[in-house]
Write an enzyme that holds these catalytic residues in place. Structure first.
Site, short mmCIF file in Angstrom:
data_model
loop_
_atom_site.label_atom_id
_atom_site.label_comp_id
_atom_site.label_asym_id
_atom_site.label_seq_id
_atom_site.Cartn_x
_atom_site.Cartn_y
_atom_site.Cartn_z
N ASN A 252 0.81 -1.22 0.00
CA ASN A 252 0.00 0.00 0.00
C ASN A 252 0.85 1.27 0.00
O ASN A 252 1.65 1.51 0.90
CB ASN A 252 -0.92 -0.01 1.24
CG ASN A 252 -2.19 0.80 1.03
OD1 ASN A 252 -2.39 1.38 -0.03
ND2 ASN A 252 -3.04 0.84 2.04
N HIS B 111 -14.17 -4.35 10.99
CA HIS B 111 -13.80 -3.05 11.57
C HIS B 111 -15.02 -2.19 11.81
O HIS B 111 -15.59 -1.66 10.86
CB HIS B 111 -12.92 -2.27 10.59
CG HIS B 111 -11.56 -2.83 10.40
ND1 HIS B 111 -10.52 -2.09 9.91
CD2 HIS B 111 -11.05 -4.05 10.64
CE1 HIS B 111 -9.43 -2.84 9.85
NE2 HIS B 111 -9.73 -4.04 10.29
N ARG C 65 -13.47 -5.24 15.64
CA ARG C 65 -12.47 -4.26 16.03
C ARG C 65 -13.15 -2.91 16.23
O ARG C 65 -14.01 -2.52 15.43
CB ARG C 65 -11.41 -4.13 14.92
CG ARG C 65 -10.21 -3.31 15.33
CD ARG C 65 -9.22 -3.11 14.19
NE ARG C 65 -9.54 -1.92 13.42
CZ ARG C 65 -8.67 -1.26 12.66
NH1 ARG C 65 -7.42 -1.69 12.53
NH2 ARG C 65 -9.04 -0.20 11.98
N TYR D 171 -6.73 7.57 12.53
CA TYR D 171 -6.69 6.25 11.89
C TYR D 171 -7.91 5.40 12.26
O TYR D 171 -8.32 5.37 13.41
CB TYR D 171 -5.42 5.49 12.32
CG TYR D 171 -5.52 4.05 11.93
CD1 TYR D 171 -5.33 3.68 10.60
CD2 TYR D 171 -5.91 3.08 12.84
CE1 TYR D 171 -5.50 2.37 10.21
CE2 TYR D 171 -6.08 1.76 12.45
CZ TYR D 171 -5.87 1.41 11.13
OH TYR D 171 -6.06 0.12 10.74
N ASP E 296 -6.76 -1.42 17.69
CA ASP E 296 -5.47 -1.20 17.04
C ASP E 296 -4.91 0.15 17.49
O ASP E 296 -5.51 1.19 17.20
CB ASP E 296 -5.67 -1.22 15.52
CG ASP E 296 -4.36 -1.31 14.75
OD1 ASP E 296 -3.30 -1.05 15.34
OD2 ASP E 296 -4.41 -1.63 13.53
N HIS F 286 -2.02 1.18 16.46
CA HIS F 286 -1.32 1.62 15.25
C HIS F 286 0.03 2.27 15.52
O HIS F 286 0.31 3.38 15.04
CB HIS F 286 -2.23 2.52 14.41
CG HIS F 286 -2.21 2.18 12.95
ND1 HIS F 286 -1.54 2.94 12.02
CD2 HIS F 286 -2.75 1.15 12.26
CE1 HIS F 286 -1.69 2.40 10.83
NE2 HIS F 286 -2.41 1.30 10.94
N GLU G 295 -3.61 -4.30 19.42
CA GLU G 295 -2.70 -4.48 18.28
C GLU G 295 -1.71 -3.32 18.19
O GLU G 295 -2.05 -2.18 18.43
CB GLU G 295 -3.57 -4.53 17.02
CG GLU G 295 -2.79 -4.60 15.74
CD GLU G 295 -3.70 -4.61 14.52
OE1 GLU G 295 -4.93 -4.81 14.68
OE2 GLU G 295 -3.20 -4.39 13.42
N GLU H 133 1.93 -6.66 11.42
CA GLU H 133 1.44 -6.44 10.05
C GLU H 133 2.49 -5.79 9.16
O GLU H 133 2.44 -5.96 7.95
CB GLU H 133 0.13 -5.64 10.04
CG GLU H 133 0.31 -4.18 10.41
CD GLU H 133 -1.01 -3.43 10.51
OE1 GLU H 133 -2.01 -4.01 10.94
OE2 GLU H 133 -1.03 -2.25 10.15
N ARG I 166 0.59 -10.98 13.37
CA ARG I 166 -0.30 -10.23 12.47
C ARG I 166 0.12 -10.28 11.01
O ARG I 166 -0.53 -9.66 10.16
CB ARG I 166 -0.31 -8.76 12.92
CG ARG I 166 -1.14 -8.50 14.12
CD ARG I 166 -2.62 -8.61 13.81
NE ARG I 166 -3.10 -7.46 13.09
CZ ARG I 166 -4.03 -7.50 12.15
NH1 ARG I 166 -4.57 -8.63 11.78
NH2 ARG I 166 -4.43 -6.40 11.54
N HIS J 200 -3.15 -10.36 8.87
CA HIS J 200 -3.60 -9.05 8.38
C HIS J 200 -4.53 -9.24 7.19
O HIS J 200 -4.19 -9.95 6.24
CB HIS J 200 -2.35 -8.27 7.94
CG HIS J 200 -2.52 -6.80 7.85
ND1 HIS J 200 -1.71 -6.02 7.05
CD2 HIS J 200 -3.38 -5.95 8.45
CE1 HIS J 200 -2.08 -4.75 7.17
NE2 HIS J 200 -3.08 -4.68 8.02
N ASP K 52 -6.15 -3.60 1.57
CA ASP K 52 -4.95 -3.54 0.72
C ASP K 52 -4.33 -4.92 0.47
O ASP K 52 -3.38 -5.03 -0.31
CB ASP K 52 -3.91 -2.53 1.22
CG ASP K 52 -3.67 -2.51 2.73
OD1 ASP K 52 -4.61 -2.19 3.48
OD2 ASP K 52 -2.55 -2.81 3.14
N GLU L 255 -8.49 -11.29 10.08
CA GLU L 255 -9.09 -9.99 9.79
C GLU L 255 -9.77 -10.05 8.43
O GLU L 255 -9.19 -10.57 7.47
CB GLU L 255 -7.99 -8.92 9.79
CG GLU L 255 -8.49 -7.51 9.57
CD GLU L 255 -7.35 -6.49 9.59
OE1 GLU L 255 -6.20 -6.88 9.29
OE2 GLU L 255 -7.61 -5.31 9.89
N TRP M 103 2.46 6.93 12.35
CA TRP M 103 1.07 6.88 11.89
C TRP M 103 0.55 5.47 12.06
O TRP M 103 1.21 4.53 11.76
CB TRP M 103 0.96 7.28 10.41
CG TRP M 103 -0.46 7.22 9.98
CD1 TRP M 103 -1.45 8.14 10.24
CD2 TRP M 103 -1.09 6.15 9.25
NE1 TRP M 103 -2.64 7.69 9.73
CE2 TRP M 103 -2.44 6.48 9.12
CE3 TRP M 103 -0.62 4.93 8.73
CZ2 TRP M 103 -3.36 5.64 8.46
CZ3 TRP M 103 -1.51 4.11 8.08
CH2 TRP M 103 -2.87 4.47 7.95
#
Ligand code: EZ4
Ligand code: CO
Length: 412
Positions: free
Chosen positions: A37, A122, A147, A159, A220, A222, A246, A272, A293, A322, A326, A349, A412
């Site tokens: 991605n 999600h 999630r 996010y 998550d 992130h 996560e 991930e 992940r 994961h 994407d 997921e 991020w």
């Protein structure tokens, strides 16, 4: 027996996907997912310029040998671009082997260890009301694990929440939580860890009060927290019994997880953005995580991720592959075959792809009562409509990035 043709197909039906298509001298085809991605074309070049010329004439039955040849033969090891390219070759060779044997890939991996794969979706909302609606709608779609991501007071965009900015940047095309945005430059988001740490436990308390104790809930972080912040979050979420927390830290510092573990029994999922077993060496051996992940697509394919998961199984660590939008339908199929076969499957997921994507990639998997199954077609069970794919050329798109209120770039 040999590989006669290798094509790299880039298509952007709802978002960008990179697919490797191999064809043998007997006309058997195999597909592999190489989507990275926001950096898709780097993998396209790696494949086209450096891998495709090496594949022509090779014996397609030699999956392990081809993996070792591409990994060791490059001299330059690891990294997301290299490992996504190797993953695509590996998946395509498993697809071919399945078709040649007239068996679905999970049979070649040892057969089914379960009836289907528990999957999570999600749910998100800027406010509690929006979040509750989203959780209910996921339950109506059959999800049995969810999630939860929400807005944080004081932060504009964050996010995991579909934002209007995303919608506009993508010219009206939106996956609910696809973070990459079409356009020439990445979108900037804002972040404040103290506000987040204050807010999130109140959200999980409200969700538990509304939906009860049974529903498995995931979250998550992130990569945004320091080890001590992650420890505090894990501890403050313990009353709400998460299935997992996560990416609580940017886990390239594997040792950081020792500190988190000392303070919390909230299960941890990481990986991930990892791409080899070496990224997991310490966190698996020291039992610093509970779920792996990695996606098949970003971890060198079925061959390598199976080795990671077999290693994890010695420590009762399970898979949590994961599966965002994407990962292409080819990568998702590979995950489902592997997840069905291994003993230490945890959860998968699963975010639905868009309609155009589903038209370009014809798929055999089923989704029933919250469980995925790859289907019983020989190989991976996915076919690519190459002409259809050609109607959707690559569109530049980037993942967003974060800045703190004072302008500092943050994870991020
Ligand atoms: O941000 O796949 O758990 N899922 C995630 C994803 C990632 C995207 C990045 O391309 O963290 O939504
Ligand atoms: Co994640």
């Amino acid at each position: 027996m040999s590989i006669d043709r290798a094509e790299v197909i880039v298509t952007s039906p709802d978002r960008n996907f990179v697919t490797l298509k191999l064809t043998t001298a007997d006309g058997v085809t195999g597909l592999g997912d190489a989507t990275l991605n926001g950096r898709e074309l780097a993998v396209v070049s790696y494949l086209k310029d450096h891998v495709v010329p090496l594949l022509i004439g090779r014996d397609e039955s030699r999956i392990e040998d081809t993996w070792q040849f591409l990994y060791r033969g490059a001299y330059w090891r690891r990294g997301p671009v290299t490992m996504a390219a190797i993953a695509a070759v590996d998946m395509a060779l498993w697809d071919i082997k399945g078709k040649t044997a007239n068996m679905p890939v999970y049979q070649l991996l040892g057969g089914a260890s379960r009836r289907g794969l528990l999957a999570y979706g999600h749910a998100s909302g800027k406010t509690l009301d929006e979040l509750f609606d989203s959780i209910r709608s996921h339950q109506e779609q059959g999800y049995r694990a969810i999630r939860v991501q929400t807005g944080v007071p004081g932060l504009k965009s964050i996010y995991g929440i579909a934002s209007n900015a995303t919608y506009e940047a993508n010219k009206g095309v939106r996956y609910d939580h696809e973070p990459a945005q079409r356009g020439a430059l990445p979108h900037e988001e804002d972040w404040d860890t103290r506000s987040y740490l204050r807010h999130i436990p109140t959200v999980f308390e409200a969700v538990r009060n509304e939906f009860g104790p049974e529903l498995p809930l995931l979250h998550d972080a992130h990569h945004r927290l320091t080890p001590i912040q992650a420890a505090r979050l894990g501890k403050s979420l313990e009353p709400y019994d998460l299935f997992w927390l996560e990416d609580c830290t940017p886990a390239e510092n594997q040792e950081a997880l020792r500190l988190v573990r000392r303070h919390t029994t909230t299960p941890l999922a990481i990986g991930e953005i990892f791409n080899t077993v070496w990224d997991y060496q310490q966190i698996i051996r020291e039992q610093l995580i509970d779920y792996v992940r990695s996606a098949v697509t970003h971890t060198g394919g079925i061959t390598h991720l199976k080795k990671v998961l077999d290693y994890a199984s010695q420590y009762q660590i399970k898979s949590g592959m994961h599966g965002p939008t994407d990962i292409s339908p080819v990568g998702m199929a590979a995950a489902m075959h592997l997840g069905l076969a291994i003993h230490n499957f945890g959860i998968q997921e699963y975010m639905k792809h868009g309609e155009k994507t589903d038209a370009v990639f014809e798929q055999s998997f089923t989704w029933q009562d919250g469980y995925l199954h790859p289907g019983d077609r020989p190989g991976l069970g996915v076919e690519l409509d190459v002409d259809g794919a050609g109607r959707y050329p690559y569109v530049q798109a980037y993942l967003p990035y974060n800045r703190l209120h004072d302008g500092t770039v943050h994870d991020w």
